[in-house]
Write a protein that holds these residues in place. Sequence first.
Motif, mmCIF file in Angstrom:
data_model
loop_
_atom_site.group_PDB
_atom_site.id
_atom_site.type_symbol
_atom_site.label_atom_id
_atom_site.label_comp_id
_atom_site.label_asym_id
_atom_site.label_seq_id
_atom_site.Cartn_x
_atom_site.Cartn_y
_atom_site.Cartn_z
ATOM 1 N N SER A 149 0.848 -1.186 0.000
ATOM 2 C CA SER A 149 0.000 0.000 0.000
ATOM 3 C C SER A 149 0.885 1.239 0.000
ATOM 4 N N ASP A 150 0.328 2.337 -0.507
ATOM 5 C CA ASP A 150 1.093 3.586 -0.531
ATOM 6 C C ASP A 150 0.571 4.596 0.486
ATOM 7 N N PHE A 151 -0.362 4.149 1.347
ATOM 8 C CA PHE A 151 -0.870 5.064 2.374
ATOM 9 C C PHE A 151 -1.319 4.278 3.600
ATOM 10 N N SER A 152 -1.523 5.005 4.694
ATOM 11 C CA SER A 152 -2.123 4.448 5.907
ATOM 12 C C SER A 152 -3.240 5.386 6.350
ATOM 13 N N ILE A 153 -4.245 4.822 7.019
ATOM 14 C CA ILE A 153 -5.320 5.627 7.594
ATOM 15 C C ILE A 153 -5.025 5.787 9.084
ATOM 16 N N ILE A 154 -4.770 7.001 9.500
ATOM 17 C CA ILE A 154 -4.461 7.308 10.898
ATOM 18 C C ILE A 154 -5.447 8.367 11.372
ATOM 19 N N GLY A 155 -6.222 8.039 12.412
ATOM 20 C CA GLY A 155 -7.213 8.993 12.899
ATOM 21 C C GLY A 155 -8.224 9.387 11.835
ATOM 22 N N PHE A 156 -8.609 8.424 10.985
ATOM 23 C CA PHE A 156 -9.566 8.631 9.896
ATOM 24 C C PHE A 156 -9.061 9.604 8.839
ATOM 25 N N GLN A 157 -7.740 9.787 8.795
ATOM 26 C CA GLN A 157 -7.137 10.613 7.754
ATOM 27 C C GLN A 157 -6.211 9.739 6.904
ATOM 28 N N LYS A 158 -6.224 9.991 5.603
ATOM 29 C CA LYS A 158 -5.361 9.252 4.683
ATOM 30 C C LYS A 158 -3.998 9.932 4.632
ATOM 31 N N ILE A 159 -2.958 9.189 5.017
ATOM 32 C CA ILE A 159 -1.597 9.734 5.016
ATOM 33 C C ILE A 159 -0.785 8.976 3.967
ATOM 34 N N GLU A 160 -0.427 9.665 2.892
ATOM 35 C CA GLU A 160 0.276 9.046 1.773
ATOM 36 C C GLU A 160 1.787 9.205 1.937
ATOM 37 N N LYS A 161 2.496 8.091 1.805
ATOM 38 C CA LYS A 161 3.959 8.123 1.921
ATOM 39 C C LYS A 161 4.637 7.360 0.782
ATOM 40 N N GLY A 162 3.864 6.874 -0.169
ATOM 41 C CA GLY A 162 4.459 6.125 -1.271
ATOM 42 C C GLY A 162 4.644 4.656 -0.924
ATOM 43 N N TYR A 163 4.900 3.858 -1.947
ATOM 44 C CA TYR A 163 5.092 2.421 -1.742
ATOM 45 C C TYR A 163 6.470 2.136 -1.146
ATOM 46 N N PRO A 164 6.603 1.012 -0.436
ATOM 47 C CA PRO A 164 7.935 0.625 0.063
ATOM 48 C C PRO A 164 8.863 0.313 -1.101
ATOM 49 N N LYS A 165 10.143 0.443 -0.858
ATOM 50 C CA LYS A 165 11.121 0.106 -1.902
ATOM 51 C C LYS A 165 11.123 -1.390 -2.164
ATOM 52 N N ALA A 166 10.917 -2.167 -1.120
ATOM 53 C CA ALA A 166 10.886 -3.629 -1.270
ATOM 54 C C ALA A 166 9.998 -4.237 -0.201
ATOM 55 N N VAL A 167 9.349 -5.341 -0.552
ATOM 56 C CA VAL A 167 8.501 -6.086 0.374
ATOM 57 C C VAL A 167 8.969 -7.536 0.374
ATOM 58 N N PHE A 168 9.156 -8.091 1.571
ATOM 59 C CA PHE A 168 9.631 -9.465 1.717
ATOM 60 C C PHE A 168 8.537 -10.302 2.363
ATOM 61 N N ILE A 169 8.037 -11.275 1.624
ATOM 62 C CA ILE A 169 6.912 -12.098 2.058
ATOM 63 C C ILE A 169 7.420 -13.443 2.557
ATOM 64 N N ASP A 170 7.059 -13.794 3.782
ATOM 65 C CA ASP A 170 7.472 -15.063 4.370
ATOM 66 C C ASP A 170 6.502 -16.167 3.955
ATOM 67 N N ILE A 171 7.017 -17.235 3.340
ATOM 68 C CA ILE A 171 6.167 -18.332 2.860
ATOM 69 C C ILE A 171 6.449 -19.638 3.602
ATOM 70 N N ALA A 172 7.166 -19.566 4.729
ATOM 71 C CA ALA A 172 7.499 -20.788 5.477
ATOM 72 C C ALA A 172 6.244 -21.499 5.971
#
Length: 318
Positions: free
Chosen positions: A89-112
């Motif tokens: 995601s490129d944003f978070s909802i904090i206190g019912f407000q949308k705060i945009e910070k862009g996508y992460p540079k990398a995401v690491f998904i654990d499949i163990a």
Amino acid sequence: MELFFSDCAASRAAEYFLETFPGRTAVLYSSESTRNLFLRAGVRLSEAPEEQAQAVAVGADCADNYRRARLTGTEYILSGGVDFTEMISDFSIIGFQKIEKGYPKAVFIDIADSERFRQQEEIFSTYAYLDILDKGLVDGFKKEVKESVTQALEELKEGSPQERLKFFAEALTASGGRSEFFGMRRALSSVTGRSFALVALFTAIRFTNFDFGSILLGRSDAEARLRGEICSRAAAPRRTPNLYLMRKYLPSENEFREWSWAIFQSEECDPREELTLYQAAAALTAGEGFFPSVWDAGFIDGMLRGEDYLTGENSLKS
């Protein structure tokens, strides 16, 4: 945004950090075990506030840590095996407000843990499909958007967990990001799962099969204003849904019931509660989109007030 799958996502994230950010420090939001793993790998952690401005943020293990890393305002990466909807995601909802910070540079998904991975991927893919539909209406379903929606439906039906997660992650970043409506719903309740997404999809199918002129119940403006005041946010302006654009991009009701029967039969899914969350999220959502517009048309209000939608042949649990 790069996406990686690993049997030990934290280890892979630490390796990536050292390869990609040589000489830089990390602001790490994680469990103690992940922190120790990063230290053993040789990642230097920033402790003093003056050092953190130039550091790379790393969020690991849970949604709260993902959000904390995103909100630092610096470059960030995420690692974990849960809540992919918050990770990709490129944003978070904090206190019912949308705060945009862009996508992460990398995401690491654990499949163990393959079963947990599959469950988390199903939740993410279902929400992502609805995000793409919601965004598609705003864009007028241009050619590239139509192709994305068509492929999204096929992936939802046929793709493997890794294929679906990769496809939806790429489709969301290409289409301009996630829908604020679904992010707002998540902020209104700590309960996560497919039930809300499936109720939203069921509602869309029902709505587009109705003669628009037969929807007589308008949204209660007083209720919307009250909800906005409670949440310290003005109610969003009215939007106009386009039934004809949307209808052909929805699965058939029979297909939908095959996907969702187990969810609707479970005690965890209360359609009325999910519709109430839908109503609240739509009232607080800015901008346009198909799903908030269904609330504007008064259809959700009609479903909540009309018992025939929740019992009998039209029941969500029938």
